[in-house]
Design a protein around this motif. Structure first.
Motif, PDB file in Angstrom:
ATOM      1  N   VAL A 239      33.207  39.788 -20.490  1.00 52.32           N
ATOM      2  CA  VAL A 239      33.315  41.177 -20.193  1.00 52.32           C
ATOM      3  C   VAL A 239      32.276  42.086 -21.555  1.00 52.32           C
ATOM      4  CG1 VAL A 239      34.587  43.186 -20.325  1.00 52.32           C
ATOM      5  CG2 VAL A 239      35.384  41.145 -19.521  1.00 52.32           C
TER       6      VAL A 239
ATOM      7  N   LEU B 139      31.649  45.231 -22.890  1.00 55.30           N
ATOM      8  CA  LEU B 139      32.551  46.438 -23.148  1.00 55.30           C
ATOM      9  C   LEU B 139      32.465  47.593 -23.979  1.00 55.30           C
ATOM     10  CD1 LEU B 139      35.486  47.766 -21.921  1.00 55.30           C
ATOM     11  CD2 LEU B 139      36.515  46.443 -23.733  1.00 55.30           C
TER      12      LEU B 139
ATOM     13  N   LEU C 123      40.416  46.140 -24.646  1.00 55.18           N
ATOM     14  CA  LEU C 123      40.271  44.893 -25.367  1.00 55.18           C
ATOM     15  C   LEU C 123      41.553  44.518 -25.791  1.00 55.18           C
ATOM     16  CD1 LEU C 123      38.622  42.685 -27.063  1.00 55.18           C
ATOM     17  CD2 LEU C 123      38.737  44.442 -29.186  1.00 55.18           C
TER      18      LEU C 123
ATOM     19  N   LEU D 281      42.964  42.997 -22.375  1.00 60.45           N
ATOM     20  CA  LEU D 281      42.470  41.792 -22.110  1.00 60.45           C
ATOM     21  C   LEU D 281      42.863  40.505 -22.921  1.00 60.45           C
ATOM     22  CD1 LEU D 281      38.691  43.281 -21.470  1.00 60.45           C
ATOM     23  CD2 LEU D 281      40.287  42.478 -19.668  1.00 60.45           C
ATOM     24  N   ARG D 282      43.018  40.842 -24.354  1.00 58.95           N
ATOM     25  CA  ARG D 282      43.299  39.618 -24.932  1.00 58.95           C
ATOM     26  C   ARG D 282      44.603  39.245 -24.698  1.00 58.95           C
ATOM     27  NH1 ARG D 282      40.112  36.807 -25.679  1.00 58.95           N
ATOM     28  NH2 ARG D 282      41.087  35.898 -27.525  1.00 58.95           N
TER      29      ARG D 282
ATOM     30  N   VAL E 174      35.179  38.721 -24.873  1.00 60.63           N
ATOM     31  CA  VAL E 174      35.047  40.148 -24.885  1.00 60.63           C
ATOM     32  C   VAL E 174      33.960  40.388 -25.866  1.00 60.63           C
ATOM     33  CG1 VAL E 174      35.651  42.549 -24.911  1.00 60.63           C
ATOM     34  CG2 VAL E 174      37.194  40.630 -23.802  1.00 60.63           C
TER      35      VAL E 174
ATOM     36  N   ALA F 241      37.820  40.573 -30.349  1.00 58.42           N
ATOM     37  CA  ALA F 241      36.529  40.721 -29.647  1.00 58.42           C
ATOM     38  C   ALA F 241      35.599  39.318 -30.283  1.00 58.42           C
ATOM     39  CB  ALA F 241      35.774  41.819 -30.077  1.00 58.42           C
TER      40      ALA F 241
END
Length: 231
Positions: free
Chosen positions: A65, A67, A80, A83-84, A92, A112
């Motif tokens: 991703v 982002l 973020l 997503l994590r 990411v 990230a």
């Protein structure tokens, strides 16, 4: 890593998305193995698309991703974080106009795999996508220096009274959100509407930010965010 790197771009500016697609997926650039499979213009949309593409079967539909930090609705840092939590194995790579000195550290600390400035050279962008999609981390020299500085500040330089990190590194997640929006020129009422907070609450966060950073006003906060010294 799969033979084709499948990328989702999350950025609310069409011109940025089109430019990224041209850089990453143009066979003339020698990078036909990278393809943009989805685009999102809002934070919530990123999460919805990832959920749809990853699917319940365990077969990943994405390799990366890409982002932006400044996303409408949920900002990039919130996305973020989500997503994590939901897809910890999905890399990411953060993309932003904000300077590495302030924002790269926060992004890396939140999980990230790398941080790129939007002015990055196309070759560096391709290299970053390849490395992160392969499971590595991509750190520019500026990001590495910012991380080293953050480690030094949090490990050595601490406020005498509180025993906590000083400056921007001391900001909480919500304070950092308000800090970013203040330095982008938004008013207290605009920030409150975006973050769904009462104006008085935003003002309280602003006061804490000024205290922790040592800035006297919003102008000095903006200088701090750009890495320029306040006079």
């Amino acid at each position: 890593m799969n033979s084709v790197v499948r990328v989702l771009i999350g950025d609310d500016h069409r011109i940025v998305r089109e430019g990224l697609k041209q850089v990453l997926g143009d066979p003339a650039n020698g990078v036909p193995e990278i393809t943009v499979v989805a685009e999102a213009t809002q934070g919530n949309e990123v999460l919805e698309l990832v959920a749809a593409l990853q699917g319940p079967t365990g077969t990943p539909g994405l390799d990366l991703v890409l982002l932006d930090i400044a996303m409408p609705g949920m900002d990039g840092l919130e996305v973020l974080q989500a997503l994590r939590k939901a897809w910890p194995a999905l890399p990411v790579l953060m993309l932003s106009t904000y300077p590495e000195r302030q924002y790269a550290v926060r992004c890396i600390q939140m999980g990230a795999a790398g941080y790129l400035h939007k002015s990055a050279d196309p070759d560096d962008m391709v290299a970053a996508v390849r490395k992160v999609a392969a499971g590595g981390r991509y750190l520019t020299e500026a990001t590495a220096q910012a991380l080293a500085g953050a480690l030094e500040r949090t490990g050595v330089v601490r406020t005498a009274q509180q025993g906590t990190p000083a400056g921007v590194d001391a900001l909480s997640y919500r304070e950092h959100q308000v800090f970013r929006l203040l330095t982008a020129g938004q008013s207290v009422s605009e920030i409150g509407a975006q973050l769904k907070l009462a104006p008085n609450t935003v003002s309280t966060y602003r006061a804490r930010i000024l205290e922790k950073t040592g800035a006297r006003n919003d102008v000095e906060l903006a200088l701090l965010a750009r890495g320029a010294p306040a006079e």
